[in-house]
Each structure stands twice: as C-alpha cells, then as structure tokens.
Design an enzyme around this catalytic site. Structure first.
Site, PDB file in Angstrom:
ATOM      1  N   HIS A  68       1.334  36.726  19.606  1.00  0.00           N
ATOM      2  CA  HIS A  68       0.963  35.306  19.728  1.00  0.00           C
ATOM      3  C   HIS A  68       1.674  34.686  20.911  1.00  0.00           C
ATOM      4  O   HIS A  68       1.238  33.675  21.459  1.00  0.00           O
ATOM      5  CB  HIS A  68       1.254  34.558  18.422  1.00  0.00           C
ATOM      6  CG  HIS A  68       2.689  34.568  18.031  1.00  0.00           C
ATOM      7  ND1 HIS A  68       3.443  33.438  17.949  1.00  0.00           N
ATOM      8  CD2 HIS A  68       3.539  35.588  17.727  1.00  0.00           C
ATOM      9  CE1 HIS A  68       4.677  33.758  17.587  1.00  0.00           C
ATOM     10  NE2 HIS A  68       4.756  35.055  17.453  1.00  0.00           N
ATOM     11  N   ARG A  69       2.805  35.287  21.287  1.00  0.00           N
ATOM     12  CA  ARG A  69       3.449  34.940  22.556  1.00  0.00           C
ATOM     13  C   ARG A  69       3.708  36.258  23.266  1.00  0.00           C
ATOM     14  O   ARG A  69       4.051  37.255  22.633  1.00  0.00           O
ATOM     15  CB  ARG A  69       4.775  34.235  22.314  1.00  0.00           C
ATOM     16  CG  ARG A  69       4.623  32.940  21.549  1.00  0.00           C
ATOM     17  CD  ARG A  69       5.874  32.090  21.695  1.00  0.00           C
ATOM     18  NE  ARG A  69       5.885  30.975  20.769  1.00  0.00           N
ATOM     19  CZ  ARG A  69       5.134  29.883  20.882  1.00  0.00           C
ATOM     20  NH1 ARG A  69       4.301  29.768  21.889  1.00  0.00           N
ATOM     21  NH2 ARG A  69       5.214  28.914  20.000  1.00  0.00           N
ATOM     22  N   LYS A  73       8.628  41.650  22.455  1.00  0.00           N
ATOM     23  CA  LYS A  73       9.983  42.024  22.875  1.00  0.00           C
ATOM     24  C   LYS A  73      10.726  42.750  21.764  1.00  0.00           C
ATOM     25  O   LYS A  73      10.577  42.425  20.591  1.00  0.00           O
ATOM     26  CB  LYS A  73      10.726  40.716  23.217  1.00  0.00           C
ATOM     27  CG  LYS A  73      12.041  40.886  23.885  1.00  0.00           C
ATOM     28  CD  LYS A  73      11.916  41.084  25.371  1.00  0.00           C
ATOM     29  CE  LYS A  73      13.239  41.460  25.990  1.00  0.00           C
ATOM     30  NZ  LYS A  73      13.624  42.858  25.756  1.00  0.00           N
ATOM     31  N   LYS A  97      12.830  36.985  14.366  1.00  0.00           N
ATOM     32  CA  LYS A  97      14.037  36.686  15.136  1.00  0.00           C
ATOM     33  C   LYS A  97      13.726  35.793  16.338  1.00  0.00           C
ATOM     34  O   LYS A  97      14.384  34.784  16.575  1.00  0.00           O
ATOM     35  CB  LYS A  97      14.564  38.033  15.651  1.00  0.00           C
ATOM     36  CG  LYS A  97      16.035  38.180  15.707  1.00  0.00           C
ATOM     37  CD  LYS A  97      16.414  39.519  16.334  1.00  0.00           C
ATOM     38  CE  LYS A  97      16.378  40.671  15.379  1.00  0.00           C
ATOM     39  NZ  LYS A  97      17.057  41.872  15.939  1.00  0.00           N
ATOM     40  N   ASP A 102      13.853  30.382  18.990  1.00  0.00           N
ATOM     41  CA  ASP A 102      12.971  29.781  20.009  1.00  0.00           C
ATOM     42  C   ASP A 102      12.912  30.595  21.293  1.00  0.00           C
ATOM     43  O   ASP A 102      12.984  30.037  22.391  1.00  0.00           O
ATOM     44  CB  ASP A 102      13.428  28.352  20.336  1.00  0.00           C
ATOM     45  CG  ASP A 102      13.017  27.374  19.263  1.00  0.00           C
ATOM     46  OD1 ASP A 102      11.975  27.601  18.625  1.00  0.00           O
ATOM     47  OD2 ASP A 102      13.753  26.396  19.048  1.00  0.00           O
ATOM     48  N   LYS A 109       9.094  46.851  18.843  1.00  0.00           N
ATOM     49  CA  LYS A 109      10.233  47.770  18.719  1.00  0.00           C
ATOM     50  C   LYS A 109       9.750  49.167  19.051  1.00  0.00           C
ATOM     51  O   LYS A 109       8.565  49.485  18.859  1.00  0.00           O
ATOM     52  CB  LYS A 109      10.760  47.758  17.281  1.00  0.00           C
ATOM     53  CG  LYS A 109      12.156  48.283  17.144  1.00  0.00           C
ATOM     54  CD  LYS A 109      13.147  47.242  17.595  1.00  0.00           C
ATOM     55  CE  LYS A 109      14.566  47.602  17.337  1.00  0.00           C
ATOM     56  NZ  LYS A 109      15.425  46.415  17.355  1.00  0.00           N
ATOM     57  N   SER A 366      18.425  38.520  26.438  1.00  0.00           N
ATOM     58  CA  SER A 366      17.344  39.268  27.085  1.00  0.00           C
ATOM     59  C   SER A 366      16.323  38.292  27.693  1.00  0.00           C
ATOM     60  O   SER A 366      15.792  38.520  28.770  1.00  0.00           O
ATOM     61  CB  SER A 366      16.608  40.147  26.063  1.00  0.00           C
ATOM     62  OG  SER A 366      17.293  41.355  25.874  1.00  0.00           O
TER      63      SER A 366
HETATM   64  N1  GLU Z   1      17.655  45.665  20.092  1.00  0.00           N
HETATM   65  C1  GLU Z   1      18.034  44.303  20.022  1.00  0.00           C
HETATM   66  C2  GLU Z   1      17.616  43.668  18.716  1.00  0.00           C
HETATM   67  O1  GLU Z   1      17.381  44.354  17.751  1.00  0.00           O
HETATM   68  C3  GLU Z   1      17.641  43.523  21.261  1.00  0.00           C
HETATM   69  C4  GLU Z   1      16.210  43.238  21.466  1.00  0.00           C
HETATM   70  C5  GLU Z   1      15.914  42.639  22.844  1.00  0.00           C
HETATM   71  O2  GLU Z   1      16.826  42.233  23.523  1.00  0.00           O
HETATM   72  O3  GLU Z   1      14.737  42.617  23.203  1.00  0.00           O
HETATM   73  O4  GLU Z   1      17.570  42.489  18.575  1.00  0.00           O
END
Ligand code: GLU
Length: 474
Positions: A68-69, A73, A97, A102, A109, A366
């Site tokens: 959706h965005r 990540k 998360k 935000d 993953k 990140s």
């Molecule tokens: N592996 C980290 C997590 O579980 C970082 C994820 C990220 O920075 O994209 O939140």
C-alpha cells in the site's frame, strides 16, 4: 479468499492471532482484516553456486506482505532454519512496524537458508550476489519497490555487495544506492544505522519511564537507574541495547543469555567486555567475573525487573511463560513470545512492550538512509557550519549585552552544529517517543484495549486500513 492453511503453532499464525485482538477492538469487517493480514506475494528461489569445486544449491525467499506504500521494506536473514512461514510472519510484522513509526513503506522480509559460519568471505560474497541477482531479476529488489536491510546473519558487508550487484545490473539508475539500506557509511550508508535498533529499544524504554503511571501499573517505580535487567542475545540489537542501558541509564545487566549458556552476576555485567570476549573465544563460557551456566533457557526465568529478549522468535512459549519472573518484558527481537505465551503473561499482569514498536528503530533509520540516498547528500552538510556561525554571533551578542564572558562548556554546546549522527539520533528519538505516545493514547482511550501490544496493533491497523480505503482497495 482461498489461502493456504497455516499450521496453528506457526510463527505467522501467532502474528495473525495477535493482530486479531486489534481487529476485534476496532470492530473491523473480517473481510478487511483478512486483506490486511494476507501476504501479497512471496517468491522462492533455488540457485546454484560453485563452492570449493562442487555445485551447491541454495534456497531463499522474499515476501512482500504489503505494498500500500512503496517500497516494501524489511531485512534479509541468513540462517540455517529460515523457512517460508518465518519470512511471511516477519514480513507481516514489518507492515505493522512501519505503520506504527510512520515510515511510509510496505512490509517485506527475506531469508536465505544458510549457515554463514560454514563459508569464507569470498564464498559468502558469491552466494549473496547470486541471491541478490535472483531477487532483482524477479522484481523483488529495487529502490522503488523492495528494499532489503540487515537482519540476523547479515550486516553492512552483505548490503554493500547487494548494492554493488544492483548497480552493475542497473548502471543507468541514478538511485541505485537506495536499493538496500544498512550499507557501510562510505558506500551510501548513514551514520547511526548499525546502532539504530538497539538505540530505538532504549528510547522506547526511556519514554515508558517518563510516565510514572505506566511504570506504576507495571509494578515498578522510579527510573531506569538500578533496574535489574536480564538480556537475551548479544547480537547487534542486544549489544547496543545492553551497553546503552548500562552506560547511559545506569541499569544493571544481571544476566546475559546466549546460544551456549548464560552469564550471571547480580552486581552487573559489562556488556561490551562480554561481546569482545565472545568475538575472540566464540563462546561466553569462561568469561571472568561471572557465573556461567549451560542452561540459558532457565535464566530467562530469573527474577528481575526487566527481561529483554533480543535474540529470536519463540523464546518464551506456553511452556516457560508461567515461570517468567519479571515485571516488564521489552521485546527487542521479532516475535520472542508466542501467542500462547503472550496470553499467559497478560493474565499474569506482566507488562509487555511489543516488538512492532520496540525494535522499529532499525527500519526508522533505514528510512532516513533511503531518503539520504535519493537526495544524494549527507544530512547536515549544508547547514552545519552556518549554524555554528550563528552560534558564534549569538555568543558575541550575549557577551556584549551582559558584559560577562560565556563559559567554554556553554560556548561549545551553543556553537556546535549538528552532525549527521546527531540528526539521526534526534529523528529516531522523536519517532520512538511519538509512537509510544500514540500507542499509550489507544490504551487509555479504547476500553476494549487492555495491553500495549493490542494498542500498538490498533495504531498500525487503523493507519493501514485508512490507506487501503483511500486507495480504493475496499
Ligand atoms: N531487519 C530489521 C527489522 O526487522 C530492519 C528492517 C529494515 O531496516 O528495513 O526491523
């Protein structure tokens, strides 16, 4: 929706069941709930790499839980026990998360089934680059759609190889560096990314201790100083969490649980010294000045004020949850408590600060790194000296008006312009505090919510549902 049935004990079922409590508190339509919970896409790749003259086949996954965005990540995990369900569960956690803090990304993953200890540096480079190529070719890795980061078994070394692989395949893409985060600072990384998850954990704990009512409700009092902490895991997250708590907050790490056992010293352990010892000896066994026990799992049950699981999922289950002897659990790892353990601990009135908020500092920084890569400039580069010059003028004005000199210490503080690291830490602190406050507000105002995890999920799901609704998904 016809989806593959999940095993009732699986990690992804546990994450779904935790989210279900929030869906119930929000009275959301079950159809909407299943859209939000479903993993959008997952790819499995099997690829050969020649190792010491023989071909080995490696298996890896990358899941996009939500888009959706964009980009979606989340980290890339290299571990022998990685499996599809784990990757899907972790991708879902990334969706929640990002929404909680935000960060305008979807959740993703990845995982590669490998024991990194069995391969040398050159072999790891071959394997990592090949895995990256597979993901790039199949549309699961790019600056605009899917951006990996370090996780268990990976670090800035692997991220640099991935960025370079992407650059070689896409030399015309000006934004190639943004295809992955957690890179070395010399190669487009950002200051403060490595410490970010651990530092974020501590920022959340500090915010919790800024609210005496929350502290009292957990059966604690005062601040972090002197609190007895049991810490599990001395990887990147555990190490930074432990050392900040001990050095800056004067908390006492009374026990440290690792893979091969645990160290105990009720007067306090020195986290960095243990980490250095571990780096040389590859074990915590024999570390001087602490009692060692092989039964690390039992040490999770030791009486303490705060228990911080910072290792991996499913460390506290229905088996050991009844014996956990702490007031506050701070989930620095992803999914350290199973759903059943969470239910037991909630009934026992043990306060739990949930992973989806607590360890979101990594993805927050990140996000800063990704922005830095797109803007092609280090944060603070334009304004730092200008700010310092204004500081000097300010001091000159203060001195001439008051007729008194400003002390050297005060001068240094006023004049100092912010370096990138200062800005990153400030942005991280602000993010974690704000997210804690949003979660807390839900707990105080929604009568159906009685715990922090459900409150955090309510925050996340409200934002995600709104976003889907605006996009016309339902
Ligand atoms: N592996 C980290 C997590 O579980 C970082 C994820 C990220 O920075 O994209 O939140």
């Amino acid at each position: 929706m016809a989806t593959k049935p999940k095993s009732p004990e699986s990690f992804s079922t546990s994450v779904d069941r935790m989210a279900d409590r929030a869906f119930a508190a929000l009275d959301l339509d079950p159809g909407i709930a299943s859209v939000i919970k479903a993993c959008e896409a997952i790819i499995e790749v099997n690829f050969p790499v020649p190792i010491k003259g023989k071909i080995e086949i490696f298996t890896g996954w990358r899941a996009t839980h939500s888009s959706h965005r964009l980009p979606a990540k989340g980290g890339l995990r290299f571990a022998p026990a990685v499996n599809q369900d784990e990757v899907e569960a972790l991708a879902a956690l990334m969706t929640y998360k990002c929404a909680i803090v935000d960060v305008p990304f979807g959740g993703s993953k990845g995982g590669l089934m490998i024991d990194p200890a069995k391969y040398d540096r050159d072999e790891m480079q071959l394997i990592t680059r090949r895995f990256a190529r597979e993901l790039i070719r199949k549309g699961f890795l790019s600056p605009s759609t899917n951006v990996p980061a370090p996780d268990m078994g990976t670090g800035e070394r692997e991220m640099a190889w991935i960025a370079d692989t992407y650059k070689q395949l896409n030399p015309e893409n000006l934004n190639y560096a943004a295809c992955v985060t957690g890179k070395p600072v010399q190669h487009g990384g950002i200051a403060g990314r490595t410490e970010a998850t651990g530092r974020g954990v501590v920022y959340v704990m500090r915010e919790f201790f800024r609210h005496p009512e929350d502290v009292k409700a957990a059966g604690l009092n005062g601040g972090l100083a002197g609190k007895r902490v049991v810490l599990q895991g001395l990887g990147n997250v555990g190490c930074h969490t432990g050392h900040l708590l001990q050095d800056e907050d004067r908390a006492k790490i009374i026990a440290l649980v690792e893979k091969d056992g645990a160290l105990i010293n009720t007067d306090g352990l020195h986290v960095q010294q243990i980490r250095e010892y571990m780096n040389t000896h590859k074990t915590i066994r024999g570390f001087p000045g602490a009692m060692f026990t092989e039964n690390g799992r039992a040490v999770l049950e030791m009486e303490c004020d705060i228990l911080i699981p910072a290792a991996m999922e499913a460390q506290i289950t229905e088996e050991n949850a009844p014996r956990i002897n702490t007031k506050l659990i701070v989930e620095a790892a992803n999914g350290p408590l199973t759903f059943e353990a969470d239910e037991i601990l909630r009934k026992r009135n043990i306060t739990i600060l949930p992973d989806a908020l607590v360890n979101a500092g990594g993805v927050t920084v990140s996000y800063f790194e990704w922005i830095r890569n797109l803007s092609h400039i280090r944060f603070g580069r334009m304004e730092r000296r200008y700010d310092e010059m204004r500081g000097e003028y300010l001091i000159a004005a203060m001195q001439s008006l008051s007729g008194k000199p400003v002390s050297d210490d005060m001068r240094r503080e006023i004049v100092k312009g912010a370096a990138e690291l200062d800005l990153v830490r400030s942005g991280l602190d602000d993010t974690m505090r704000h997210a804690y406050q949003e979660m807390r507000e839900v707990l105080l105002t929604n009568p159906k919510v009685t715990d922090y995890r459900t409150a955090a999920y309510v925050v996340a799901i409200s934002k995600i549902a709104r976003s889907y609704f605006d996009l016309g998904t339902f």
